[in-house]
Design a protein around this motif. Sequence first.
Motif, mmCIF file in Angstrom:
data_model
loop_
_atom_site.group_PDB
_atom_site.id
_atom_site.type_symbol
_atom_site.label_atom_id
_atom_site.label_comp_id
_atom_site.label_asym_id
_atom_site.label_seq_id
_atom_site.Cartn_x
_atom_site.Cartn_y
_atom_site.Cartn_z
ATOM 1 N N PRO A 33 -1.735 5.093 -1.167
ATOM 2 C CA PRO A 33 -2.221 3.719 -1.365
ATOM 3 C C PRO A 33 -2.873 3.149 -0.113
ATOM 4 C CG PRO A 33 0.156 3.732 -1.040
ATOM 5 C CD PRO A 33 -0.271 5.174 -1.130
ATOM 6 N N ILE A 34 -3.832 2.242 -0.322
ATOM 7 C CA ILE A 34 -4.508 1.538 0.758
ATOM 8 C C ILE A 34 -3.877 0.149 0.890
ATOM 9 C CG2 ILE A 34 -6.690 0.666 1.656
ATOM 10 C CD1 ILE A 34 -6.690 3.647 1.434
ATOM 11 N N ARG A 35 -3.364 -0.177 2.069
ATOM 12 C CA ARG A 35 -2.770 -1.492 2.317
ATOM 13 C C ARG A 35 -3.765 -2.362 3.088
ATOM 14 N NH1 ARG A 35 1.097 -0.466 -1.341
ATOM 15 N NH2 ARG A 35 2.723 0.948 -0.594
ATOM 16 N N GLU A 36 -3.776 -3.629 2.762
ATOM 17 C CA GLU A 36 -4.587 -4.597 3.489
ATOM 18 C C GLU A 36 -3.682 -5.421 4.407
ATOM 19 O OE1 GLU A 36 -7.769 -4.451 3.121
ATOM 20 O OE2 GLU A 36 -7.964 -3.305 1.239
ATOM 21 N N LEU A 37 -4.291 -6.125 5.328
ATOM 22 C CA LEU A 37 -3.552 -7.001 6.228
ATOM 23 C C LEU A 37 -3.667 -8.449 5.762
ATOM 24 C CD1 LEU A 37 -4.550 -5.494 9.694
ATOM 25 C CD2 LEU A 37 -2.396 -5.204 8.472
ATOM 26 N N ALA A 38 -2.570 -9.179 5.922
ATOM 27 C CA ALA A 38 -2.560 -10.589 5.540
ATOM 28 C C ALA A 38 -3.417 -11.413 6.500
ATOM 29 C CB ALA A 38 -1.122 -11.114 5.544
ATOM 30 N N ASN A 423 8.429 9.114 9.636
ATOM 31 C CA ASN A 423 9.127 10.010 10.557
ATOM 32 C C ASN A 423 9.663 11.262 9.888
ATOM 33 O OD1 ASN A 423 11.119 8.717 9.116
ATOM 34 N ND2 ASN A 423 12.199 7.896 10.899
ATOM 35 N N ARG A 424 9.199 11.554 8.664
ATOM 36 C CA ARG A 424 9.476 12.821 7.989
ATOM 37 C C ARG A 424 8.203 13.648 7.850
ATOM 38 N NH1 ARG A 424 13.513 11.014 9.569
ATOM 39 N NH2 ARG A 424 15.196 10.128 8.321
ATOM 40 N N GLY A 425 7.092 13.143 8.398
ATOM 41 C CA GLY A 425 5.847 13.881 8.344
ATOM 42 C C GLY A 425 5.066 13.703 7.064
ATOM 43 N N VAL A 426 5.339 12.629 6.313
ATOM 44 C CA VAL A 426 4.668 12.393 5.040
ATOM 45 C C VAL A 426 3.685 11.234 5.189
ATOM 46 C CG1 VAL A 426 4.957 11.786 2.606
ATOM 47 C CG2 VAL A 426 6.667 13.215 3.752
ATOM 48 N N LEU A 427 2.450 11.439 4.750
ATOM 49 C CA LEU A 427 1.435 10.391 4.735
ATOM 50 C C LEU A 427 1.756 9.441 3.586
ATOM 51 C CD1 LEU A 427 -1.251 9.136 5.620
ATOM 52 C CD2 LEU A 427 -2.434 10.892 4.291
ATOM 53 N N THR A 428 2.286 8.258 3.899
ATOM 54 C CA THR A 428 2.787 7.346 2.868
ATOM 55 C C THR A 428 1.787 6.293 2.453
ATOM 56 O OG1 THR A 428 3.723 5.843 4.526
ATOM 57 C CG2 THR A 428 5.143 7.623 3.721
ATOM 58 N N ILE A 467 1.316 -6.353 7.348
ATOM 59 C CA ILE A 467 0.815 -5.466 6.308
ATOM 60 C C ILE A 467 1.319 -5.948 4.950
ATOM 61 C CG2 ILE A 467 0.729 -3.103 5.465
ATOM 62 C CD1 ILE A 467 1.439 -2.229 8.325
ATOM 63 N N LEU A 468 0.419 -6.090 3.988
ATOM 64 C CA LEU A 468 0.793 -6.466 2.624
ATOM 65 C C LEU A 468 1.375 -5.248 1.900
ATOM 66 C CD1 LEU A 468 -2.372 -8.575 1.708
ATOM 67 C CD2 LEU A 468 -0.103 -9.446 2.351
ATOM 68 N N ASN A 469 2.478 -5.465 1.173
ATOM 69 C CA ASN A 469 3.133 -4.387 0.410
ATOM 70 C C ASN A 469 3.516 -3.213 1.302
ATOM 71 O OD1 ASN A 469 2.690 -5.779 -2.106
ATOM 72 N ND2 ASN A 469 0.556 -5.097 -1.978
ATOM 73 N N TYR A 470 4.039 -3.541 2.467
ATOM 74 C CA TYR A 470 4.340 -2.540 3.501
ATOM 75 C C TYR A 470 5.502 -1.641 3.103
ATOM 76 C CZ TYR A 470 5.871 -0.794 8.096
ATOM 77 O OH TYR A 470 6.249 -0.019 9.150
ATOM 78 N N THR A 471 5.416 -0.359 3.432
ATOM 79 C CA THR A 471 6.476 0.622 3.187
ATOM 80 C C THR A 471 7.033 1.090 4.525
ATOM 81 O OG1 THR A 471 5.392 1.388 1.168
ATOM 82 C CG2 THR A 471 7.077 2.808 2.122
ATOM 83 N N ARG A 472 8.336 0.869 4.759
ATOM 84 C CA ARG A 472 8.957 1.326 5.996
ATOM 85 C C ARG A 472 9.128 2.837 5.988
ATOM 86 N NH1 ARG A 472 11.841 -1.610 9.606
ATOM 87 N NH2 ARG A 472 13.220 0.185 9.829
ATOM 88 N N ALA A 473 9.254 3.375 7.226
ATOM 89 C CA ALA A 473 9.612 4.797 7.348
ATOM 90 C C ALA A 473 11.028 4.996 6.849
ATOM 91 C CB ALA A 473 9.505 5.242 8.804
ATOM 92 N N MET A 474 11.323 6.193 6.343
ATOM 93 C CA MET A 474 12.685 6.507 5.935
ATOM 94 C C MET A 474 13.588 6.601 7.151
ATOM 95 S SD MET A 474 12.166 9.276 2.882
ATOM 96 C CE MET A 474 10.944 10.242 3.750
ATOM 97 N N ASP A 475 14.780 6.020 7.108
ATOM 98 C CA ASP A 475 15.726 6.039 8.215
ATOM 99 C C ASP A 475 16.735 7.162 8.048
ATOM 100 O OD1 ASP A 475 14.594 3.811 9.494
ATOM 101 O OD2 ASP A 475 15.604 2.476 8.086
#
Length: 475
Positions: A33-38, A423-428, A467-475
């Motif tokens: 997905p493409i995220r935009e900035l607020a 931080n798992r090497g996945v392009l999210t 970032i709109l609809n931001y996805t955090r890295a997996m912890d």
Amino acid sequence: MRAFAFNRLVRRDACAVALLVFGSPIAAQQAVPIRELAAPEARTTESFGNIFGVRQLAGGKVLVNDATRRQLVVLDATFATRTISIDSVATGGQSYGPRASPLIPFLADSSLFVDGQSLTLLVIDPTGKVSRVMSAPKPGDLTSLASSASGVDAKGNLVYRGRFVITPNLPTSASSGPNTPAVQVPDSQPVVRADFDTRKVDTVGQVKVQSGNRAVVSTDPNGKMIAKTTINPLSTVDEWAVLSDGTIAFVRGHDYHIDFVETDGTRSSSPKLAFDWKRLTDEDKQALIDSARAAIDKQVSDARASAPNPAAADRAASLASMMALAPYMTGGSGMGGVSMGGGGGGVAAVAMTGGGGGGMPAMAMAMMPTIITEFVPLKDIADYYPAIRPGAVRADLDGNLWILPTSSAQSKAGELIYDIVNNRGVLTQRVRLPLGRSIAGFGHNGVVYLMQRDANGTGWFLERTKILNYTRAMD
């Protein structure tokens, strides 16, 4: 601190899932997905001379590194109030110093800053104040710290680019003439980890900094030094960063994958990331050469025109040539981390002294060689644009790696689009920046600090957005 064994399993499994779900690079391109900035939450009304990085502080404050005015400035949460933390004029024995130096992320939102006057590291606490002074694990590497990005791992070890050591290949035959070494700048540079307690420094990886560039130093019949440099205008390079959890990530430019090194030394790799590879025709390659030659010629011409007399013009032209060629020879990683080995001299010793600014000693100026620049044949230039360029990788405060590819099919009007890898090497996800903006730094939970040139082109404004609809890295 994370459980490293568990982390390795999750990273491996996440990479495997990515391959199963996406299958091919084309499918992965479409799925990300493409995220935009607020709209900006805050913006400075007064510009900075330059913004050489920012650090988020406690209570929403921001520490801004103004490299042009040689100041560290603390902004309040609204960006309305400024407080000078470190100025160009020494106060209390501490000053910014004569050269630009980056902020180094340290533990718990604190920062390190190289004090060029005392040759120490200043520790800046999360309020923006200098709390203490530390000696570097290896004082001789302070120039490396001051000329390129650095970080710390989860144990507080300092991670930074190590020094080049160039050993000239002296001729073995007397017929080849005296003092005609072939100076081959290494194509890779070490990334090292230094322990503040034990002072031990070890190499954790290598990054490719240039390919196909070389220099040969000789003398003419009058004893004048001649430096013949051959340039590849399209080098494939690697980049690296320390993630906020202390993991070191190496982004490999030749096939666009990431190698991870954890604080305990464990290593793993991601699959190849999706990238819009663009092929180069011979016409494209020639255009790159012409553009590089024109840029070098202009820099030399400007230096010669500004010199006060003909003798000074020749020296200024030689120095300008070396400075123009330096990014090709060192991948844009800075000049401060280069040293000569084996008692060598010649152009490398002259060109590689110093560290990113300041004047050159009179003796070195007098030794300025004549520079001859050539370019590699078209067949030696890669057939595809490399995935990344120098300086294309940054780490945010949420465990993500931000990578700016050389091209993106998702850019509508030339906006910068970053690949965000967790931080798992996945392009999210990918993040599209507004046109005319670039990244100055990051905050927690998807906060991004942007910089934009002022109307006169002489300074920079700072903005805070999210970032709109931001996805955090997996912890």
